[in-house]
Design an enzyme around this catalytic site. Structure first.
Site, short mmCIF file in Angstrom:
data_model
loop_
_atom_site.label_atom_id
_atom_site.label_comp_id
_atom_site.label_asym_id
_atom_site.label_seq_id
_atom_site.Cartn_x
_atom_site.Cartn_y
_atom_site.Cartn_z
N GLU A 154 0.87 -1.18 0.00
CA GLU A 154 0.00 0.00 0.00
C GLU A 154 0.90 1.22 0.00
O GLU A 154 1.91 1.26 0.73
CB GLU A 154 -0.90 0.03 1.23
CG GLU A 154 -1.75 1.30 1.35
CD GLU A 154 -2.59 1.32 2.62
OE1 GLU A 154 -3.06 0.24 3.05
OE2 GLU A 154 -2.78 2.41 3.21
N GLU A 159 -1.76 11.48 3.80
CA GLU A 159 -2.81 11.32 4.79
C GLU A 159 -2.68 12.43 5.81
O GLU A 159 -1.57 12.91 6.10
CB GLU A 159 -2.70 9.98 5.51
CG GLU A 159 -3.01 8.77 4.66
CD GLU A 159 -2.93 7.49 5.47
OE1 GLU A 159 -3.99 6.91 5.75
OE2 GLU A 159 -1.80 7.08 5.81
#
Length: 651
Positions: A154, A159
């Site tokens: 991933e 974020e």
């Protein structure tokens, strides 16, 4: 790969597209632009609708992290207008399949439409801001050829959580959960990233990732692994983009009275650049040496650089992500003046005449050094309950974060600038282990114990001879006593040594101390072992038995049932730590706390559960763990009504 055809729509859009085409034309000549990359795909979010040749909606609840929202394809949750894509999280009751969600949002992805392997990926985004709000711009494997998450990887490009003051870039890799791991960095310079648009970029090459915010490099990673294949797996396959705004979750926590709605993430564009084939230059810092300890004052930084298919335009010198200076003529050097005591990461970046670049990084200690800090992110202690990897000892060096009786890293792996001996590990999950232990050596880890109570400490160890011993201390107190490592008949034959310990809450130093020579340490797991507080009164042994007999995997039993948890913050959490509890499961362990309502875990919501609830209501009327409606902070008649409506319904 499908590439977007830029069409002429409006005068404003046409001007914007001309600008994009200009970027394509000049990119290979721009030293501080996109280097040797050329634009191969973009979505500028012009027009009034989402381009479904690029995107699809993920319609789902949660996101695997105990989130509260339901992702929809409704225009209330995502739309395109004024040259931007908006993803909007709403606070509303939304019923799906008989279940009521109290928040909605949107999650979009490009899987099987726009998939990419290597390149420069960036988006210009304005972030939302509020407690429990979690926006993300990330990538997942289109075909998980190496197995389930996170064995196939991933890539988190951007974020942010809660107050939008910190940006996180992270890689997830390793084995399938729970044998996964992650590595990344954070960027925080006092900016509120919700106030305006910022550009978030990642450069992905076969053996390196680089993260940028507004063109400022803040993270470089070159080491990862997959349990299913050799390096550079898992990051040698096609990945796709995901954009979403989550509401709540294990990481950010949950919305509270300060959180306002709606919350919006606006995306101006997403662009993908790939290399034109220009070979990058080579560069190496020749002075100071890696790991050098220097006196405070002026420091001369020197680098050698060359380019096999062109010329060097400039060499830039950085302290961390801060540009110190540059030199355009060989020999390349810069004098950094009046450097105070501290620990520094120096980088030389060589840029060639076509804009391609390469970097070399070293670490130095100046004067008295920097003291002890958590690894890998200073200021971010490892959480207990949790897993502490042996190689993740603190920053600070010999005598501060560790004591090693030999010089150098005997295994020459991972943190090669430290004197701790680290090697590749073939235990389940792979990674690294610390070896070549000697009598009196120790490693320290800054940890944050979330809840006071009783825990089980499990050390993963190996040895060729019996009788090796160690202990683990917290806050300077030996909590385990002497623990013995048995003969495992091989350096990479692993076993687990366990001990029950009682820990106080808060940030503290955990020290692993070796009483013997010649054994290995892979990791230390510390899991909650006390009776879950509140209405259950269930031991971990009984809980694990119920979980495994129901066909579930035992993870980490949550301590979130503690009565001190703020009202509402526990609703929706799962004490099996990531394992979804299927419909029809004969246990609930107060999962989603009252949504099922079976507090005494006998498989049926009945009068006994209402009695239990009433007893807690009379004792402490604001406990979140007895609120079937989802945690409004007060246990009231509505909660009794909700529980009563489930009375007699089998779980």
């Amino acid at each position: 790969m499908k590439c977007r055809i830029i069409e002429k729509k409006t005068m404003a859009a046409s001007i914007r597209h001309i600008f994009l085409l200009t970027i394509i034309a000049i990119a290979v000549f721009c030293v501080h632009g996109y280097g040797a990359y050329q634009l191969v795909w973009s979505d500028e979010f012009d027009g009034t609708s989402l381009n479904m040749n690029n995107w699809s909606y993920q319609i789902m609840g949660d996101g695997g992290n105990n989130e509260w929202q339901y992702y929809t394809s409704r225009p209330q949750n995502s739309w395109v207008a004024n040259g931007a894509l908006t993803i909007q999280a709403l606070k509303e009751d939304y019923v799906v399949g008989g279940q009521t969600y109290h928040y909605t949002s949107a999650r979009l992805r490009t899987a099987n439409k726009q998939d990419f392997l290597y390149g420069k990926f960036e988006a210009r985004i304005k972030l939302p801001k509020g407690q429990g709000i979690w926006p993300a711009f990330w990538m997942m494997p289109t075909d998980s050829v190496y197995g389930g998450w996170a064995a196939s990887g991933e890539i988190d490009i951007m974020e942010s959580i809660n107050q939008a003051g910190t940006i996180y870039g992270t890689l997830h890799f390793g084995g399938q959960w729970p044998n996964n791991t992650s590595d990344g960095c954070l960027f925080s310079n006092g900016t509120d990233f919700s106030q305006t648009f910022h550009v978030y970029t990642i450069e992905w090459e076969s053996t390196v990732f680089r993260w940028y915010v507004d063109g400022q490099l803040y993270c470089t990673k070159t080491s990862w692994w997959s349990s299913a294949a050799a390096y550079p797996a898992p990051f040698d396959q096609f990945f796709h983009f995901i954009l979403n705004v989550a509401v709540g979750g294990n990481w950010p926590g949950y919305p509270d009275a300060t959180t306002t709605f709606p919350q919006q993430m606006q995306i101006d564009y997403i662009r993908v650049y790939q290399n034109t084939g220009n070979d990058p230059p080579s560069v190496e810092i020749t002075n100071p040496a890696e790991g050098a300890v220097l006196p405070a004052g002026n420091i001369l930084i020197q680098a050698a650089a060359s380019d096999i298919d062109g010329t060097i335009s400039t060499v830039e010198f950085y302290n961390g992500t801060t540009l110190l200076g540059q030199d355009t003529t060989s020999p390349y050097s810069f004098t950094w003046t009046s450097v105070p005591s501290g620990c520094y990461t120096l980088t030389a970046k060589a840029i060639d005449n076509l804009g391609s670049s390469n970097t070399h990084t070293i670490h130095i200690t100046v004067g008295a050094g920097c003291g002890q800090q958590p690894f890998p992110d200073a200021g971010a202690p490892s959480t207990i309950p949790g897993r502490i990897q042996a190689e993740a000892f603190d920053y600070g060096g010999e005598g501060f974060a560790y004591h090693d009786t030999s010089s150098g890293n005997s295994g020459n792996k991972y943190r090669t600038t430290e004197n701790v001996d680290i090697e590749n590990c073939t235990d389940t999950g792979g990674g690294y282990n610390v070896g070549w232990m000697a009598v009196g050596e120790w490693l320290e880890y800054t940890v944050d114990v979330k809840y006071a109570g009783t825990y089980t400490l499990r050390a993963r160890v190996s040895a060729l001879d019996p009788g090796k011993t160690f202990y683990v201390a917290f806050g300077g107190v030996n909590k385990t006593g002497s623990l013995t490592v048995p003969d495992t008949n091989g350096w990479q034959n692993w076993t687990t040594v366990s001990k029950t310990v009682t820990l106080s809450t808060g940030v503290q130093i955990m020290r692993f101390y070796s009483n013997s020579a010649d054994f290995n340490l892979n990791y230390i797991d510390i899991t909650a072992d006390s009776t879950v507080p509140g209405v259950i009164g269930m031991s971990r042994t009984l809980a694990e038995s119920l979980i495994t007999s129901s066909g579930l995997t035992v993870g980490q039993i949550s301590q979130s049932f503690h009565n001190a948890i703020p009202a509402g913050s526990v609703i929706g959490q799962n004490p099996v730590d990531g394992t979804a509890v299927p419909s029809g499961c004969p246990i609930d362990l107060e999962i989603s706390l009252g949504i099922r309502g079976d507090f005494n875990i006998n498989g049926t919501v009945d009068i006994a559960d209402i009695v239990i609830m009433a007893g807690e209501w009379l004792g402490t009327p604001v406990l979140a763990d007895i609120e079937p409606l989802g945690g409004d902070g007060v246990v009231n008649f509505a909660d009794f009504a909700a529980l009563a409506s489930n009375w007699g319904r089998s779980i």
